[in-house]
Design a protein around this motif. Structure first.
Motif, short mmCIF file in Angstrom:
data_model
loop_
_atom_site.label_atom_id
_atom_site.label_comp_id
_atom_site.label_asym_id
_atom_site.label_seq_id
_atom_site.Cartn_x
_atom_site.Cartn_y
_atom_site.Cartn_z
N VAL A 183 6.11 23.25 -17.59
CA VAL A 183 6.01 23.41 -16.14
C VAL A 183 7.17 22.69 -15.49
O VAL A 183 7.29 21.46 -15.59
N GLU A 184 8.03 23.46 -14.81
CA GLU A 184 9.21 22.89 -14.15
C GLU A 184 8.93 22.55 -12.70
O GLU A 184 8.04 23.14 -12.06
N SER A 185 9.72 21.64 -12.18
CA SER A 185 9.69 21.33 -10.74
C SER A 185 11.05 20.76 -10.35
O SER A 185 11.84 20.37 -11.23
N GLY A 186 11.32 20.74 -9.05
CA GLY A 186 12.51 20.07 -8.56
C GLY A 186 13.63 20.97 -8.07
O GLY A 186 14.65 20.47 -7.60
N GLY A 187 13.47 22.27 -8.18
CA GLY A 187 14.52 23.15 -7.68
C GLY A 187 14.55 23.15 -6.16
O GLY A 187 13.72 22.53 -5.49
N GLY A 188 15.54 23.84 -5.61
CA GLY A 188 15.64 23.93 -4.16
C GLY A 188 17.01 24.33 -3.71
O GLY A 188 17.83 24.82 -4.50
N LEU A 189 17.24 24.14 -2.42
CA LEU A 189 18.51 24.49 -1.79
C LEU A 189 19.28 23.21 -1.49
O LEU A 189 18.72 22.26 -0.92
N GLY A 230 9.46 27.87 -19.77
CA GLY A 230 8.76 27.67 -18.52
C GLY A 230 8.93 28.89 -17.62
O GLY A 230 9.61 29.85 -17.97
N GLN A 231 8.35 28.79 -16.44
CA GLN A 231 8.36 29.93 -15.52
C GLN A 231 9.66 30.01 -14.73
O GLN A 231 9.96 31.05 -14.13
N GLY A 232 10.43 28.95 -14.71
CA GLY A 232 11.71 28.94 -14.01
C GLY A 232 11.60 28.33 -12.63
O GLY A 232 10.55 28.40 -11.98
N THR A 233 12.69 27.71 -12.20
CA THR A 233 12.76 27.14 -10.86
C THR A 233 14.13 27.49 -10.27
O THR A 233 15.16 27.38 -10.95
#
Length: 119
Positions: free
Chosen positions: A5-11, A110-113
């Motif tokens: 489980v990934e987290s932390g992506g964004g703009l 993972g599902q990708g971010t």
């Protein structure tokens, strides 16, 4: 089986930083090589960086010196610190776990971010 489980992506603006995290669970995740791949629109998925259970690291030439991969085996978590981001770093980033127990090769995703870097 390993779940990621990934987290932390964004703009972020060019020159900025982001940190991605990926928590692994399931069957002995500490024995896997953990890593990050990315896929930009119209391009193939490519390795960004990976790290062995013994903390040996491997980086794509395009990110060397800007990105740092690390892992916390106690938390079954792999991190990707991304500094000096460029618009060409824009992609979906996927966490990966892999190992070979010959003749079988295990790999999980993972599902990708999404990471988007604006110019």
């Amino acid at each position: 089986q390993v779940q990621l489980v990934e987290s932390g992506g964004g703009l972020v603006q060019a020159g900025g930083s982001l940190r991605l995290s990926c928590v692994a669970s399931g069957s002995t995740p500490g024995t896997y090589v953990l890593g990050w791949y990315r896929q930009a629109p119209g391009k193939q998925r490519e390795l960004v960086a990976d790290i062995s259970s013994g903390a040996s690291t491997n980086y794509a030439a395009s990110v060397k010196g800007r990105f740092t991969i690390s892992r916390d085996n106690a938390k079954n978590t792999v991190y990707l610190q991304m500094n000096s981001l460029k618009p060409e770093d824009t992609a979906i980033y996927y966490c990966n776990a892999k190992k070979s127990v010959l003749p079988v090769r295990y790999t999980y995703w993972g599902q990708g971010t999404q990471v988007t870097v604006s110019s």
